[in-house]
Scaffold this motif. Structure first.
Motif, short mmCIF file in Angstrom:
data_model
loop_
_atom_site.label_atom_id
_atom_site.label_comp_id
_atom_site.label_asym_id
_atom_site.label_seq_id
_atom_site.Cartn_x
_atom_site.Cartn_y
_atom_site.Cartn_z
N GLY A 32 3.49 0.90 -7.63
CA GLY A 32 2.94 -0.45 -7.64
C GLY A 32 3.09 -1.21 -6.33
O GLY A 32 2.10 -1.70 -5.77
N PRO A 33 4.32 -1.32 -5.79
CA PRO A 33 4.49 -2.09 -4.55
C PRO A 33 3.69 -1.51 -3.38
O PRO A 33 3.10 -2.25 -2.59
CB PRO A 33 6.00 -2.00 -4.29
CG PRO A 33 6.59 -1.76 -5.64
CD PRO A 33 5.61 -0.90 -6.37
N TYR A 34 3.64 -0.20 -3.31
CA TYR A 34 2.88 0.45 -2.23
C TYR A 34 1.39 0.09 -2.34
O TYR A 34 0.76 -0.30 -1.35
CB TYR A 34 3.08 1.97 -2.32
CG TYR A 34 2.17 2.78 -1.45
CD1 TYR A 34 2.31 2.80 -0.07
CD2 TYR A 34 1.16 3.55 -2.02
CE1 TYR A 34 1.47 3.56 0.73
CE2 TYR A 34 0.32 4.31 -1.23
CZ TYR A 34 0.48 4.31 0.14
OH TYR A 34 -0.36 5.07 0.93
N LEU A 36 0.17 -2.41 -3.85
CA LEU A 36 -0.01 -3.84 -3.64
C LEU A 36 -0.10 -4.17 -2.16
O LEU A 36 -0.89 -5.03 -1.74
CB LEU A 36 1.16 -4.60 -4.29
CG LEU A 36 1.01 -6.12 -4.36
CD1 LEU A 36 -0.25 -6.51 -5.13
CD2 LEU A 36 2.24 -6.75 -5.00
N ARG A 37 0.69 -3.48 -1.38
CA ARG A 37 0.61 -3.70 0.07
C ARG A 37 -0.77 -3.29 0.60
O ARG A 37 -1.40 -4.01 1.38
CB ARG A 37 1.69 -2.88 0.78
CG ARG A 37 1.56 -2.98 2.29
CD ARG A 37 2.64 -2.21 3.01
NE ARG A 37 2.55 -2.41 4.45
CZ ARG A 37 2.11 -1.49 5.30
NH1 ARG A 37 1.72 -0.31 4.87
NH2 ARG A 37 2.05 -1.75 6.60
N LEU A 41 -3.52 -5.74 2.37
CA LEU A 41 -4.10 -5.51 3.70
C LEU A 41 -5.62 -5.47 3.62
O LEU A 41 -6.31 -5.92 4.55
CB LEU A 41 -3.56 -4.20 4.28
CG LEU A 41 -2.07 -4.19 4.64
CD1 LEU A 41 -1.61 -2.77 4.95
CD2 LEU A 41 -1.81 -5.12 5.82
N PRO A 103 6.84 -10.22 1.45
CA PRO A 103 6.79 -9.66 2.79
C PRO A 103 7.32 -10.65 3.81
O PRO A 103 7.54 -11.82 3.52
CB PRO A 103 5.30 -9.40 3.01
CG PRO A 103 4.75 -9.29 1.63
CD PRO A 103 5.56 -10.19 0.79
N PRO B 27 5.92 -4.99 -0.30
CA PRO B 27 6.60 -6.14 -0.88
C PRO B 27 7.64 -5.70 -1.90
O PRO B 27 7.46 -4.71 -2.61
CB PRO B 27 5.48 -6.93 -1.55
CG PRO B 27 4.42 -5.93 -1.80
CD PRO B 27 4.52 -4.90 -0.72
N VAL B 29 8.38 -6.23 -4.86
CA VAL B 29 7.95 -6.77 -6.15
C VAL B 29 8.31 -5.76 -7.23
O VAL B 29 8.47 -4.57 -6.97
CB VAL B 29 6.44 -7.03 -6.19
CG1 VAL B 29 6.06 -8.11 -5.20
CG2 VAL B 29 5.68 -5.76 -5.92
N PHE B 31 6.92 -4.31 -10.69
CA PHE B 31 5.82 -4.25 -11.66
C PHE B 31 6.39 -4.09 -13.06
O PHE B 31 7.44 -3.48 -13.25
CB PHE B 31 4.90 -3.07 -11.33
CG PHE B 31 3.86 -3.42 -10.32
CD1 PHE B 31 2.54 -3.60 -10.71
CD2 PHE B 31 4.18 -3.58 -8.98
CE1 PHE B 31 1.57 -3.93 -9.80
CE2 PHE B 31 3.22 -3.92 -8.06
CZ PHE B 31 1.91 -4.09 -8.46
#
Lengths: 179, 242
Positions: A32-34, A36-37, A41, A103, B27, B29, B31
């Protein structure tokens, strides 16, 4: 600075055992975080990026067997970068993430503003989508030209030309931004 | 030293380094995997339902179209008839692949040409007013007499054919074969010659009708009766099979 090196994927180890949903949940937590980044972008907007990631998850879940065969993270990233981001219409605003941290330079209460203040995100948003995709994949996710071309379904020559135009444009944008 | 002052993006390598240095990282975050997965599952269910609905709607529309196309020209409220686009081609295809169905509009002209050339002259010369030309029953009614054979299924009062009737009957059936049209019976009605076509429908009869004294379709005697002009004095008739 960054929470982790720019293009480095998180270590994704999916449990082989368990139901499909259990494996998918592990995948969501890891990737998820990957994603989301990448979405941030590409879209330049935090809420927009969350919607993109949720849609990416839905499409990956729909084709989970195919995703597992191709590698779920790579499959999901390919889905994400090929979404019609510019024509996206936001359908939901529920926040599916909790912000433990944001970030660099971020403040939790102004996530959108923070992202739009990020110089690189702002400069990328000024590029045409095709060029933006190439720059993100090629330089911020560290894919080769061939991998970028395969990911986007275009030729290596197209990747090179988009890349050259994008970097030229970014040079101007970033120079202007610094002055 | 302030890196923003140190690294001014002057060439591609510097631009790339600049992007990498300042792009937001991954980030931190968290999930909610359960929520994401349940939403993905719900989206998948909705998508499948939408797809099933779409398939059902498309199938229904296709079935309705085929039904209208096969039914052929239908009476319209203001008079006249109306057909769906491609109706003729659909009926021609049905006629080709479904035995016992009516001939498609694409076949009508050729059938009429064969009947006009081969059958009508013989029928008019012999002045036949009823002839059954298919199946086990042989019936011939004309000025020379009324003849009927083929067993009990063909009537309670068989009348054996004499030599003349047999020859005349054979002449008509040869003409029918030459025409290439699968004829069930031929009879005089509606002021002309009706050539009824073989079919397996329990709902309709179809016939080519030669109406020498008419320039327009006869009045409908029943609501579901349908006349379509073919060429010259020939018409194609669909009538209820009672």
């Amino acid at each position: 600075m960054s929470a982790e090196p720019a293009g480095a994927p998180p270590s994704v180890e999916l449990r082989a055992a368990g139901s499909q949903d259990e494996r998918f949940e592990a995948f969501v937590a890891d990737v998820g975080p990957y994603l989301l980044r990448v979405a941030l972008l590409l879209s330049g907007d935090w809420s927009h990026a969350e919607d993109l990631v949720q849609t990416t998850f839905e499409r990956t879940y729909r084709s989970w067997e195919r995703a597992c065969a191709a590698g779920p993270r790579a499959y999901a990233r390919k889905v994400l970068v090929n979404l019609r981001i510019d024509r996206w219409r936001r359908r939901r605003r529920e926040v599916l993430t909790s912000l433990d941290a944001l970030p660099d330079l971020a403040t939790p209460s102004h996530a959108d503003a923070v992202d739009s203040r990020n110089e690189v995100v702002r400069a990328l948003a000024d590029l045409p989508l095709a060029q933006r995709r190439v720059v993100v994949l090629r330089h911020l996710l560290d894919l080769t030209e061939a991998e970028t071309a395969a990911e986007l379904g275009v030729s290596v020559g197209t990747v090179k030309s988009h890349n050259a135009r994008a970097l030229a444009r970014l040079r101007v944008l970033l120079l202007e931004g610094r002055q | 030293m302030d890196p923003s002052r140190a690294a001014r993006p002057a060439d591609d390598a510097v631009v790339v380094a600049y992007l990498r240095d300042r792009a937001p990282g991954v980030p931190a975050v968290v999930f909610d995997p359960g929520t994401v997965t349940s939403r993905a599952r719900r989206a998948l269910r909705l998508r499948r339902r939408r797809r099933r609905t779409s398939v059902a709607v498309a199938a229904g529309a296709m079935a309705a179209y085929l039904a209208l196309a096969v039914a052929g020209p239908l009476p319209s409220p203001g008079g006249g008839t109306m057909t769906v686009p491609g109706s003729g081609a659909v009926r021609a295809a049905v006629a080709r692949f479904v035995p016992g169905g009516p001939p498609g509009p694409g076949q009508w002209r050729a059938d009429v040409a064969g009947l006009d050339k081969e059958v009508r002259p013989v029928v008019e010369r012999l002045r036949i007013f009823y002839l059954m030309a298919s199946g086990p029953c042989h019936v011939l009614e004309y000025p020379h007499g009324i003849f009927r054979d083929g067993g009990r299924d063909c009537g309670d009062d068989p009348v054996p054919f004499d030599a003349q009737a047999r020859a005349d009957y054979a002449e008509v059936t040869r003409a029918v074969r030459r025409s290439g049209v699968a004829v069930e019976r031929i009879y005089l009605n509606r002021g002309g010659t009706v050539v009824q076509i073989q079919d397996r429908s329990r709902e309709y009869n179809w016939a080519y009708v030669y109406l020498p004294d008419r320039d327009s379709a006869p009045e409908q005697s029943r609501p579901d009766e349908q006349w379509t002009h073919v060429s010259g004095h020939w018409w194609f008739l669909r009538e209820f099979d009672d």
